[in-house]
Design a protein around this motif. Sequence first.
Motif, PDB file in Angstrom:
ATOM      1  N   THR A 176      60.502  36.298  32.712  1.00 27.19           N
ATOM      2  CA  THR A 176      59.892  37.278  31.822  1.00 27.19           C
ATOM      3  C   THR A 176      59.014  36.623  30.761  1.00 27.19           C
ATOM      4  OG1 THR A 176      60.379  39.077  30.267  1.00 27.19           O
ATOM      5  CG2 THR A 176      61.879  37.210  30.272  1.00 27.19           C
ATOM      6  N   SER A 177      58.123  37.434  30.192  1.00 27.31           N
ATOM      7  CA  SER A 177      57.290  36.948  29.087  1.00 27.31           C
ATOM      8  C   SER A 177      57.896  37.294  27.735  1.00 27.31           C
ATOM      9  CB  SER A 177      55.885  37.540  29.188  1.00 27.31           C
ATOM     10  OG  SER A 177      55.930  38.958  29.217  1.00 27.31           O
ATOM     11  N   HIS A 178      59.112  37.897  27.739  1.00 31.52           N
ATOM     12  CA  HIS A 178      59.846  38.120  26.489  1.00 31.52           C
ATOM     13  C   HIS A 178      60.612  36.847  26.160  1.00 31.52           C
ATOM     14  CE1 HIS A 178      59.989  42.787  26.749  1.00 31.52           C
ATOM     15  NE2 HIS A 178      59.009  42.371  25.980  1.00 31.52           N
ATOM     16  N   GLY A 179      60.159  36.122  25.152  1.00 36.63           N
ATOM     17  CA  GLY A 179      60.820  34.866  24.823  1.00 36.63           C
ATOM     18  C   GLY A 179      60.614  34.464  23.377  1.00 36.63           C
ATOM     19  N   LEU A 180      61.323  33.414  23.001  1.00 35.19           N
ATOM     20  CA  LEU A 180      61.246  32.869  21.642  1.00 35.19           C
ATOM     21  C   LEU A 180      61.378  31.360  21.743  1.00 35.19           C
ATOM     22  CD1 LEU A 180      61.472  33.713  18.456  1.00 35.19           C
ATOM     23  CD2 LEU A 180      63.857  33.030  18.765  1.00 35.19           C
ATOM     24  N   THR A 181      60.545  30.637  20.993  1.00 31.17           N
ATOM     25  CA  THR A 181      60.641  29.176  20.933  1.00 31.17           C
ATOM     26  C   THR A 181      60.926  28.755  19.498  1.00 31.17           C
ATOM     27  OG1 THR A 181      59.138  28.865  22.797  1.00 31.17           O
ATOM     28  CG2 THR A 181      59.453  26.998  21.324  1.00 31.17           C
ATOM     29  N   ILE A 182      61.945  27.917  19.340  1.00 31.77           N
ATOM     30  CA  ILE A 182      62.355  27.432  18.023  1.00 31.77           C
ATOM     31  C   ILE A 182      62.004  25.947  17.918  1.00 31.77           C
ATOM     32  CG2 ILE A 182      64.299  27.041  16.463  1.00 31.77           C
ATOM     33  CD1 ILE A 182      65.724  29.361  17.912  1.00 31.77           C
ATOM     34  N   PRO A 183      61.074  25.588  17.027  1.00 39.42           N
ATOM     35  CA  PRO A 183      60.703  24.179  16.866  1.00 39.42           C
ATOM     36  C   PRO A 183      61.697  23.433  15.978  1.00 39.42           C
ATOM     37  CG  PRO A 183      59.384  25.527  15.402  1.00 39.42           C
ATOM     38  CD  PRO A 183      60.257  26.480  16.182  1.00 39.42           C
ATOM     39  N   VAL A 184      61.844  22.138  16.250  1.00 40.77           N
ATOM     40  CA  VAL A 184      62.734  21.271  15.467  1.00 40.77           C
ATOM     41  C   VAL A 184      61.966  19.998  15.142  1.00 40.77           C
ATOM     42  CG1 VAL A 184      64.929  20.028  15.414  1.00 40.77           C
ATOM     43  CG2 VAL A 184      64.751  22.160  16.706  1.00 40.77           C
ATOM     44  N   ARG A 185      62.121  19.500  13.922  1.00 34.15           N
ATOM     45  CA  ARG A 185      61.498  18.247  13.518  1.00 34.15           C
ATOM     46  C   ARG A 185      62.576  17.222  13.193  1.00 34.15           C
ATOM     47  NH1 ARG A 185      57.985  20.995  15.009  1.00 34.15           N
ATOM     48  NH2 ARG A 185      56.013  21.590  14.033  1.00 34.15           N
ATOM     49  N   GLY A 186      62.294  15.952  13.530  1.00 38.06           N
ATOM     50  CA  GLY A 186      63.203  14.867  13.201  1.00 38.06           C
ATOM     51  C   GLY A 186      62.572  13.909  12.220  1.00 38.06           C
ATOM     52  N   PRO A 187      63.328  12.919  11.755  1.00 38.48           N
ATOM     53  CA  PRO A 187      62.837  12.022  10.696  1.00 38.48           C
ATOM     54  C   PRO A 187      61.843  10.971  11.146  1.00 38.48           C
ATOM     55  CG  PRO A 187      65.042  11.395  11.359  1.00 38.48           C
ATOM     56  CD  PRO A 187      64.737  12.680  12.068  1.00 38.48           C
ATOM     57  N   ALA A 231      68.245  19.050   0.272  1.00 41.26           N
ATOM     58  CA  ALA A 231      69.036  18.740   1.472  1.00 41.26           C
ATOM     59  C   ALA A 231      68.218  18.997   2.733  1.00 41.26           C
ATOM     60  CB  ALA A 231      70.320  19.561   1.479  1.00 41.26           C
ATOM     61  N   ARG A 232      67.479  20.097   2.742  1.00 40.92           N
ATOM     62  CA  ARG A 232      66.642  20.398   3.910  1.00 40.92           C
ATOM     63  C   ARG A 232      65.601  19.297   4.128  1.00 40.92           C
ATOM     64  NH1 ARG A 232      66.722  25.774   1.781  1.00 40.92           N
ATOM     65  NH2 ARG A 232      64.628  25.469   0.891  1.00 40.92           N
ATOM     66  N   GLU A 233      64.988  18.838   3.041  1.00 43.33           N
ATOM     67  CA  GLU A 233      63.958  17.802   3.153  1.00 43.33           C
ATOM     68  C   GLU A 233      64.561  16.493   3.666  1.00 43.33           C
ATOM     69  OE1 GLU A 233      62.263  17.616  -0.729  1.00 43.33           O
ATOM     70  OE2 GLU A 233      61.097  19.466  -0.488  1.00 43.33           O
ATOM     71  N   LYS A 234      65.717  16.110   3.126  1.00 46.20           N
ATOM     72  CA  LYS A 234      66.345  14.857   3.534  1.00 46.20           C
ATOM     73  C   LYS A 234      66.837  14.900   4.976  1.00 46.20           C
ATOM     74  CE  LYS A 234      67.930  13.468  -1.077  1.00 46.20           C
ATOM     75  NZ  LYS A 234      69.121  13.206  -1.940  1.00 46.20           N
ATOM     76  N   LEU A 235      67.192  16.088   5.430  1.00 46.44           N
ATOM     77  CA  LEU A 235      67.690  16.239   6.794  1.00 46.44           C
ATOM     78  C   LEU A 235      66.576  16.645   7.764  1.00 46.44           C
ATOM     79  CD1 LEU A 235      71.073  18.012   6.030  1.00 46.44           C
ATOM     80  CD2 LEU A 235      70.776  15.712   6.946  1.00 46.44           C
ATOM     81  N   TYR A 236      65.334  16.665   7.263  1.00 45.27           N
ATOM     82  CA  TYR A 236      64.171  17.004   8.088  1.00 45.27           C
ATOM     83  C   TYR A 236      64.400  18.318   8.830  1.00 45.27           C
ATOM     84  CZ  TYR A 236      62.886  12.226   7.059  1.00 45.27           C
ATOM     85  OH  TYR A 236      62.565  11.062   6.396  1.00 45.27           O
ATOM     86  N   SER A 237      64.831  19.318   8.073  1.00 46.37           N
ATOM     87  CA  SER A 237      65.153  20.626   8.648  1.00 46.37           C
ATOM     88  C   SER A 237      64.220  21.680   8.084  1.00 46.37           C
ATOM     89  CB  SER A 237      66.607  21.000   8.327  1.00 46.37           C
ATOM     90  OG  SER A 237      67.501  20.057   8.875  1.00 46.37           O
ATOM     91  N   LEU A 238      63.784  22.589   8.948  1.00 45.33           N
ATOM     92  CA  LEU A 238      62.858  23.636   8.534  1.00 45.33           C
ATOM     93  C   LEU A 238      63.551  24.768   7.807  1.00 45.33           C
ATOM     94  CD1 LEU A 238      60.736  23.822  11.813  1.00 45.33           C
ATOM     95  CD2 LEU A 238      60.244  22.516   9.737  1.00 45.33           C
ATOM     96  N   THR A 239      64.851  24.971   8.101  1.00 45.71           N
ATOM     97  CA  THR A 239      65.617  26.056   7.499  1.00 45.71           C
ATOM     98  C   THR A 239      66.994  25.551   7.075  1.00 45.71           C
ATOM     99  OG1 THR A 239      66.645  26.760   9.569  1.00 45.71           O
ATOM    100  CG2 THR A 239      64.480  27.710   9.036  1.00 45.71           C
ATOM    101  N   THR A 240      67.679  26.347   6.250  1.00 45.78           N
ATOM    102  CA  THR A 240      69.035  25.983   5.833  1.00 45.78           C
ATOM    103  C   THR A 240      70.003  25.959   7.014  1.00 45.78           C
ATOM    104  OG1 THR A 240      68.693  26.771   3.566  1.00 45.78           O
ATOM    105  CG2 THR A 240      70.973  26.615   4.340  1.00 45.78           C
TER     106      THR A 240
END
Length: 234
Positions: free
Chosen positions: A105-116, A209-218
Amino acid sequence: MMHLIDLSELTAQRGRFDFFLEQVRSRFGFDHVAYLGANPVAGTMHGYVTYPEEWKRLYIQKAFHLIDPTLTIAQRSISPVDWSRLEQTENFRKVFNIAHDFGITSHGLTIPVRGPYGDTGMLSVTLDTSGHEWKGRIASAIGELQSIAVHMHDAVMNSDAFSNVLRHSLLSSREIEILQWTAAGKTQQDIADILGISHRTVEVHLRSAREKLYSLTTPQAIARAIALHLIYPI
């Protein structure tokens, strides 16, 4: 309250990641779950999907990974990308007109993640359902899916020995304390009252904490802190 599937309990590297995606698919009732990650430190790319083998072979054969906007656009995003935003693009139609023949299907969601260290990852989920049902399903699951995305990404990246040696965290004791209370389901105001500090101070510590853990959200920061054994799941 988050209940993460623990990748450390699974064995055999590729088998455990494939099995993890199958667990996520079954738990949320999705049609498919996919992960793609790139590690510039080790010079490696990792892909794990639940898609049919025939579609995987064709996807690679046609080099769709170079044009698929669920990857190319989502990789540049800082927030989850609902595929409905991409439906009008030429490359989306080019990929999914064929994907539909394989029951995707074309119903989807992509969640990006960033690392250090410049590492990036993307967790995608799909479900063949009505637009209304899809939005409701995602709204109820988005927080946990973001945590799962980080959990998967960090486990895959840490499977590269060099990256595992480099990874560390410099969270302060207060940042760890606030993340732990947040993981327990407390609001920022609750935490401020418990610790005897201002709501603004709690917010500042969470942002740090988010910045140090290279996280986009809590939720992503909490997932990463749990994976690093800085805090514990409740």
